[in-house]
Design a protein around this motif. Structure first.
Motif, PDB file in Angstrom:
ATOM      1  N   LEU A  88       0.844  -1.193   0.000  1.00  0.00           N
ATOM      2  CA  LEU A  88       0.000   0.000   0.000  1.00  0.00           C
ATOM      3  C   LEU A  88       0.877   1.240   0.000  1.00  0.00           C
ATOM      4  O   LEU A  88       1.728   1.405   0.878  1.00  0.00           O
ATOM      5  CB  LEU A  88      -0.921   0.009   1.221  1.00  0.00           C
ATOM      6  CG  LEU A  88      -1.918   1.178   1.293  1.00  0.00           C
ATOM      7  CD1 LEU A  88      -2.946   1.070   0.170  1.00  0.00           C
ATOM      8  CD2 LEU A  88      -2.609   1.223   2.648  1.00  0.00           C
ATOM      9  N   TYR A  89       0.653   2.111  -0.976  1.00  0.00           N
ATOM     10  CA  TYR A  89       1.446   3.327  -1.114  1.00  0.00           C
ATOM     11  C   TYR A  89       0.634   4.525  -0.629  1.00  0.00           C
ATOM     12  O   TYR A  89      -0.545   4.646  -0.914  1.00  0.00           O
ATOM     13  CB  TYR A  89       1.847   3.551  -2.570  1.00  0.00           C
ATOM     14  CG  TYR A  89       2.955   4.560  -2.732  1.00  0.00           C
ATOM     15  CD1 TYR A  89       4.279   4.172  -2.658  1.00  0.00           C
ATOM     16  CD2 TYR A  89       2.677   5.907  -2.941  1.00  0.00           C
ATOM     17  CE1 TYR A  89       5.306   5.092  -2.790  1.00  0.00           C
ATOM     18  CE2 TYR A  89       3.685   6.836  -3.078  1.00  0.00           C
ATOM     19  CZ  TYR A  89       5.006   6.425  -3.008  1.00  0.00           C
ATOM     20  OH  TYR A  89       6.018   7.344  -3.125  1.00  0.00           O
ATOM     21  N   SER A  90       1.295   5.441   0.102  1.00  0.00           N
ATOM     22  CA  SER A  90       0.614   6.591   0.690  1.00  0.00           C
ATOM     23  C   SER A  90       1.307   7.886   0.294  1.00  0.00           C
ATOM     24  O   SER A  90       2.292   8.285   0.924  1.00  0.00           O
ATOM     25  CB  SER A  90       0.588   6.466   2.221  1.00  0.00           C
ATOM     26  OG  SER A  90       0.122   7.666   2.821  1.00  0.00           O
ATOM     27  N   PRO A  91       0.821   8.589  -0.738  1.00  0.00           N
ATOM     28  CA  PRO A  91       1.415   9.887  -1.079  1.00  0.00           C
ATOM     29  C   PRO A  91       1.381  10.872   0.084  1.00  0.00           C
ATOM     30  O   PRO A  91       2.334  11.628   0.286  1.00  0.00           O
ATOM     31  CB  PRO A  91       0.553  10.369  -2.254  1.00  0.00           C
ATOM     32  CG  PRO A  91       0.009   9.118  -2.864  1.00  0.00           C
ATOM     33  CD  PRO A  91      -0.225   8.196  -1.703  1.00  0.00           C
TER      34      PRO A  91
ATOM     35  N   HIS B 282      -4.893 -10.856  -1.935  1.00  0.00           N
ATOM     36  CA  HIS B 282      -3.467 -11.111  -1.747  1.00  0.00           C
ATOM     37  C   HIS B 282      -3.252 -11.691  -0.356  1.00  0.00           C
ATOM     38  O   HIS B 282      -3.720 -11.121   0.630  1.00  0.00           O
ATOM     39  CB  HIS B 282      -2.656  -9.826  -1.892  1.00  0.00           C
ATOM     40  CG  HIS B 282      -2.728  -9.218  -3.266  1.00  0.00           C
ATOM     41  ND1 HIS B 282      -3.717  -8.320  -3.640  1.00  0.00           N
ATOM     42  CD2 HIS B 282      -1.944  -9.392  -4.360  1.00  0.00           C
ATOM     43  CE1 HIS B 282      -3.530  -7.975  -4.896  1.00  0.00           C
ATOM     44  NE2 HIS B 282      -2.457  -8.602  -5.359  1.00  0.00           N
ATOM     45  N   PRO B 283      -2.560 -12.794  -0.234  1.00  0.00           N
ATOM     46  CA  PRO B 283      -2.382 -13.400   1.095  1.00  0.00           C
ATOM     47  C   PRO B 283      -1.550 -12.556   2.046  1.00  0.00           C
ATOM     48  O   PRO B 283      -1.671 -12.699   3.263  1.00  0.00           O
ATOM     49  CB  PRO B 283      -1.705 -14.740   0.800  1.00  0.00           C
ATOM     50  CG  PRO B 283      -1.117 -14.589  -0.560  1.00  0.00           C
ATOM     51  CD  PRO B 283      -1.991 -13.639  -1.301  1.00  0.00           C
ATOM     52  N   VAL B 284      -0.717 -11.663   1.498  1.00  0.00           N
ATOM     53  CA  VAL B 284       0.114 -10.785   2.334  1.00  0.00           C
ATOM     54  C   VAL B 284      -0.042  -9.357   1.834  1.00  0.00           C
ATOM     55  O   VAL B 284      -0.013  -9.098   0.620  1.00  0.00           O
ATOM     56  CB  VAL B 284       1.602 -11.194   2.285  1.00  0.00           C
ATOM     57  CG1 VAL B 284       2.474 -10.195   3.036  1.00  0.00           C
ATOM     58  CG2 VAL B 284       1.789 -12.601   2.845  1.00  0.00           C
ATOM     59  N   ALA B 285      -0.212  -8.426   2.771  1.00  0.00           N
ATOM     60  CA  ALA B 285      -0.243  -7.001   2.453  1.00  0.00           C
ATOM     61  C   ALA B 285       0.771  -6.290   3.329  1.00  0.00           C
ATOM     62  O   ALA B 285       0.775  -6.453   4.552  1.00  0.00           O
ATOM     63  CB  ALA B 285      -1.635  -6.419   2.685  1.00  0.00           C
ATOM     64  N   VAL B 286       1.649  -5.518   2.694  1.00  0.00           N
ATOM     65  CA  VAL B 286       2.699  -4.796   3.410  1.00  0.00           C
ATOM     66  C   VAL B 286       2.387  -3.309   3.347  1.00  0.00           C
ATOM     67  O   VAL B 286       2.138  -2.762   2.264  1.00  0.00           O
ATOM     68  CB  VAL B 286       4.086  -5.077   2.810  1.00  0.00           C
ATOM     69  CG1 VAL B 286       5.170  -4.367   3.607  1.00  0.00           C
ATOM     70  CG2 VAL B 286       4.346  -6.586   2.767  1.00  0.00           C
ATOM     71  N   VAL B 287       2.404  -2.666   4.511  1.00  0.00           N
ATOM     72  CA  VAL B 287       2.046  -1.248   4.612  1.00  0.00           C
ATOM     73  C   VAL B 287       3.192  -0.513   5.293  1.00  0.00           C
ATOM     74  O   VAL B 287       3.237  -0.424   6.513  1.00  0.00           O
ATOM     75  CB  VAL B 287       0.731  -1.061   5.389  1.00  0.00           C
ATOM     76  CG1 VAL B 287       0.325   0.410   5.416  1.00  0.00           C
ATOM     77  CG2 VAL B 287      -0.384  -1.913   4.764  1.00  0.00           C
ATOM     78  N   PRO B 288       4.154  -0.005   4.526  1.00  0.00           N
ATOM     79  CA  PRO B 288       5.281   0.691   5.139  1.00  0.00           C
ATOM     80  C   PRO B 288       4.925   2.142   5.492  1.00  0.00           C
ATOM     81  O   PRO B 288       4.376   2.880   4.668  1.00  0.00           O
ATOM     82  CB  PRO B 288       6.361   0.667   4.050  1.00  0.00           C
ATOM     83  CG  PRO B 288       5.835  -0.247   2.971  1.00  0.00           C
ATOM     84  CD  PRO B 288       4.346  -0.198   3.099  1.00  0.00           C
ATOM     85  N   ALA B 289       5.216   2.542   6.718  1.00  0.00           N
ATOM     86  CA  ALA B 289       5.204   3.945   7.135  1.00  0.00           C
ATOM     87  C   ALA B 289       3.919   4.672   6.763  1.00  0.00           C
ATOM     88  O   ALA B 289       3.949   5.772   6.212  1.00  0.00           O
ATOM     89  CB  ALA B 289       6.411   4.665   6.547  1.00  0.00           C
ATOM     90  N   LEU B 290       2.776   4.086   7.097  1.00  0.00           N
ATOM     91  CA  LEU B 290       1.498   4.754   6.841  1.00  0.00           C
ATOM     92  C   LEU B 290       1.282   5.803   7.931  1.00  0.00           C
ATOM     93  O   LEU B 290       0.448   5.657   8.814  1.00  0.00           O
ATOM     94  CB  LEU B 290       0.353   3.740   6.811  1.00  0.00           C
ATOM     95  CG  LEU B 290      -1.017   4.302   6.437  1.00  0.00           C
ATOM     96  CD1 LEU B 290      -1.013   4.857   5.016  1.00  0.00           C
ATOM     97  CD2 LEU B 290      -2.092   3.241   6.588  1.00  0.00           C
ATOM     98  N   TYR B 291       2.038   6.860   7.842  1.00  0.00           N
ATOM     99  CA  TYR B 291       2.045   7.897   8.869  1.00  0.00           C
ATOM    100  C   TYR B 291       0.744   8.689   8.877  1.00  0.00           C
ATOM    101  O   TYR B 291       0.194   8.993   9.931  1.00  0.00           O
ATOM    102  CB  TYR B 291       3.242   8.813   8.619  1.00  0.00           C
ATOM    103  CG  TYR B 291       3.396   9.946   9.604  1.00  0.00           C
ATOM    104  CD1 TYR B 291       3.739   9.687  10.930  1.00  0.00           C
ATOM    105  CD2 TYR B 291       3.218  11.268   9.212  1.00  0.00           C
ATOM    106  CE1 TYR B 291       3.902  10.720  11.843  1.00  0.00           C
ATOM    107  CE2 TYR B 291       3.381  12.309  10.113  1.00  0.00           C
ATOM    108  CZ  TYR B 291       3.716  12.029  11.429  1.00  0.00           C
ATOM    109  OH  TYR B 291       3.868  13.061  12.328  1.00  0.00           O
ATOM    110  N   ILE B 292       0.232   9.027   7.682  1.00  0.00           N
ATOM    111  CA  ILE B 292      -0.988   9.812   7.547  1.00  0.00           C
ATOM    112  C   ILE B 292      -2.117   8.879   7.119  1.00  0.00           C
ATOM    113  O   ILE B 292      -2.029   8.230   6.079  1.00  0.00           O
ATOM    114  CB  ILE B 292      -0.826  10.919   6.499  1.00  0.00           C
ATOM    115  CG1 ILE B 292       0.327  11.855   6.869  1.00  0.00           C
ATOM    116  CG2 ILE B 292      -2.136  11.688   6.322  1.00  0.00           C
ATOM    117  CD1 ILE B 292       0.103  12.682   8.095  1.00  0.00           C
TER     118      ILE B 292
END
Length: 690
Positions: A407-410, A465-475
């Motif tokens: 997951l990408y977070s602009p 998707h069996p795996v979801a990676v969410v890096p640094a979802l600060y906002i």
């Protein structure tokens, strides 16, 4: 499959159109991008518009069977425009005007600029929209490198704030303007962005700039679509990976028909896997090296909102400048092209056809060097072109496999420019690209462990998707955080990094124990954290099924996690912080949440990724093969599976085929387990359709 070049006949030192086109045709090139910087040639003085010189170029390309994407030449203005309309020039944040002599130095919201560029766009399309060579139009070029900071743009920013928040008291509240006595009595008291230190303001300003880029491209796209046939498309070329600082690739993807990606990359030893490191360049400020630089760019391109995409700029002889000429090893041009195709590229094109003999980019070389003769780059491009003439249709509209979704977070990226979580390595300077650095580290961990990845901007896309990676979802807002927990409760394995769930959509730190609404699902909380000056050794917990390499380490950051039901997987091996786990995991509903409270170095990241993938039951293609060999799969438009087996190394290798089928490029039959000979920087494509 489109395969070709950006072509600038207007930059050639003499007329060699016929020879250029013949060399392209002989190399199997079937695509050319034209005209991104021709405004002054088409309009040498205001009102003297003549685009007829472009006609013979289009005719010659069409006669050779080469399809054309025509650019709107709006990103580089003529000298007469800057001299006559100085108020149309963009300004720096401090209010000083940007000088002429560069490109993208105009305020693209300016009415005069819009009026004159619309006239030029319409002149080009009146003349050539129905030309039989034309398959699409690129609107502008690499938009979003600079903020628009003119008085007009600032006034519009204030107007949109008033529209969004309704009254100034709401702005005072959500931005916390009691701090330093910044409280506003009216919107006309808002200070200019050059003096701003408030993170809520900064976040809204960056969102606004991304909106301006998308609105500008949408304005052009709507004009262009008045002229196009249903079989022609509108595109825009986003700078690869995380893109330019004032652009949002998802918003751009929403206003074009097909996304395009400019993908300059490291070559020679810096394309190898495992990565050997190296210096950052102007096109790679994050220092991403090795094979995964190509994969992350392709996966980010698909995240623009369309399954497939175009690669509009890729390395020919070299990309960079006079002091950055690293000509690829034999095989690397071909390998890079097929790698992009394996991730869903429907076009691969090189920037550019011939090296320029003058100008800023004299030593950002083309396929032909300054002698304009064939060379080993041309020969390899031709080899690939001839292969794609035979099998390109089979490689078009591929759907890459993906077991892991990122997951990408602009918004989190923007917020970490204002308040970076990390320092630049080896210094105390804030790392304004903290989000990119964190995202890249987690992406590499799963790439190293041979997972195939999809990147998305939308939580619902994680499903399946069996795996979801969410890096640094600060906002993030509450609904997003709740939806992530729901993904895990429904059976997914959710991987979170530090700084996730920490701030709300106004960049305010949440007033609850971190990680806020994610805390119960994580099964741990923290109220203290620390930057890490030097890497900290780590150890696996006794009951955890992890085998950490001796060089596994926590870097840059650590949360002081306190267990609240989670199971620790990794602890810090440190005289003071040994009591805190670095990685924990927790069962939630039918799924699981794993939380990584530090920035793992590559060995730690890979081992945690292995544990996550095993726990989720994900089988990885290519497990057990030599490290330089990467295997990834994609489904054709007809539903069959292609398996790409690539050697990202300078040694020849022999490996067992992971599947049976036909070698797409040679036509030879392949049995499951048959030994495949891979030359250095080689690729084999196994077509399961026997």
């Amino acid at each position: 499959m489109l395969y070709g070049v950006s072509y600038y006949p207007e930059y050639q030192p003499f007329d060699r159109l016929e020879q250029d086109v013949e060399m392209m045709r002989a190399a199997g090139i079937n695509y050319a991008r034209l005209a991104d910087s021709i405004w002054t040639l088409c309009e040498p003085a205001e009102g003297q518009v003549d685009v007829s010189w472009l006609g013979p170029v289009l005719d010659a390309l069409h006669a050779a069977g080469i399809k054309v994407v025509l650019c709107t030449p709006t990103y580089a203005i003529p000298a007469w425009f800057a001299k006559r309309y100085p108020d149309s020039m963009n300004r720096r944040l401090d209010g000083t005007p940007l000088p002429y002599g560069d490109r993208q130095n105009v305020d693209f919201t300016d009415p005069t600029y819009r009026r004159l560029t619309e006239r030029l766009i319409r002149a080009l399309l009146d003349a050539y929209a129905q030309h039989p060579a034309l398959v699409g139009v690129q609107v502008d070029n690499e938009t979003g490198g600079r903020p628009i900071a003119t008085p007009r743009a600032f006034a519009e920013f204030v107007r949109r704030l008033e529209e969004k928040f309704g009254d100034v008291e709401t702005v005072n509240e959500v931005w916390g303007l009691n701090y330093w006595s910044h409280r506003l009595g009216s919107f006309d008291e808002l200070w200019a962005p050059v003096g701003n230190t408030n993170p809520g303001y900064d976040l809204e300003w960056r969102r606004y700039q991304a909106d301006l880029v998308a609105e500008f491209l949408d304005w052009q796209a709507r004009i262009v679509r008045e002229y196009l046939r249903p079989d022609q498309f509108v595109t825009h070329d986003v700078v690869g990976a995380h893109g330019l600082p004032h652009a949002d690739r998802k918003k751009i993807g929403d206003v074009v028909d097909i996304a395009a990606e400019n993908t300059p990359h490291h070559t020679q030893d810096h394309l190898a896997h495992p990565p050997v490191g190296g210096h950052a360049t102007y096109h790679d400020p994050d220092g991403v090296h090795g094979a995964y630089q190509l994969y992350i760019r392709g996966d980010m391109a698909r995240a623009s909102g369309h399954q497939n995409f175009l690669v509009t700029e890729m390395n020919p002889i070299s990309v960079g400048g006079a002091g950055h000429t690293y000509t690829a090893y034999d095989g690397q041009w071909r390998l890079a092209a097929y790698t992009c195709i394996s991730r869903g590229a429907n076009a691969v094109a090189y920037w550019h056809w011939h090296s320029l003999h003058y100008g800023n980019e004299t030593y950002s070389h083309g396929i032909l060097n300054h002698d304009l003769e064939a060379n080993r780059c041309y020969d390899e491009v031709a080899r690939t072109g001839h292969e794609l003439q035979r099998v390109g249709d089979r490689l078009t509209d591929l759907a890459p496999a993906a077991e892991v979704a990122f997951l990408y977070s602009p918004d989190s990226r923007y917020a970490m420019v204002s308040q970076p979580a990390l320092s630049e390595p080896g210094s105390m300077r804030p790392d304004r690209r903290s989000y990119e650095r964190i995202f890249n580290a987690f992406y590499r961990a799963y790439f190293d462990e041979r997972a195939q990845i999809a990147v998305t901007h939308e939580v619902p896309d994680l499903a399946g998707h069996p795996v979801a990676v969410v890096p640094a979802l600060y906002i993030a807002d509450d609904a997003t955080l709740d939806a992530l927990v729901g993904y895990a409760e429904d059976g997914g394995h959710l991987v979170l990094s530090f700084r996730s769930g920490y701030a709300d959509t106004f960049a305010r730190a949440r007033w609850e124990r971190a990680p806020g609404r994610l805390r119960a699902a994580v099964g741990a909380g923290y109220n203290l954290y620390s930057n890490v000056e030097r890497p900290i050794a780590v150890r696996a917990d006794g009951d955890a099924d992890l085998t950490l390499p001796a060089d596994a380490a926590a870097t840059a950051w650590m949360d002081e996690l306190v267990l609240e039901g989670a199971t620790p997987l990794v602890h810090y091996d440190h005289h003071t912080f040994h009591r805190f786990p670095a990685v924990v995991t927790h069962e939630v509903g039918r799924g699981r949440v794993t939380y990584v409270g530090t920035l793992p170095n590559a060995p730690l990241g890979r081992e945690v990724a292995r544990w996550v993938l095993d726990a989720a039951g994900v089988e990885r293609a290519g497990t057990g093969l030599p490290e330089p060999v990467r295997v990834n799969r994609a489904t054709t438009a007809g539903g069959e599976v292609l398996t790409f087996v690539s050697n990202f190394g300078h040694e020849p290798l022999e490996v067992p085929s992971p599947t049976a089928g036909t070698d797409l490029l040679s036509g030879d039959p392949v049995t499951d387990g048959q030994v495949l000979a891979l030359d250095p920087w080689d690729v084999r494509i196994i077509d399961a359709r026997a």
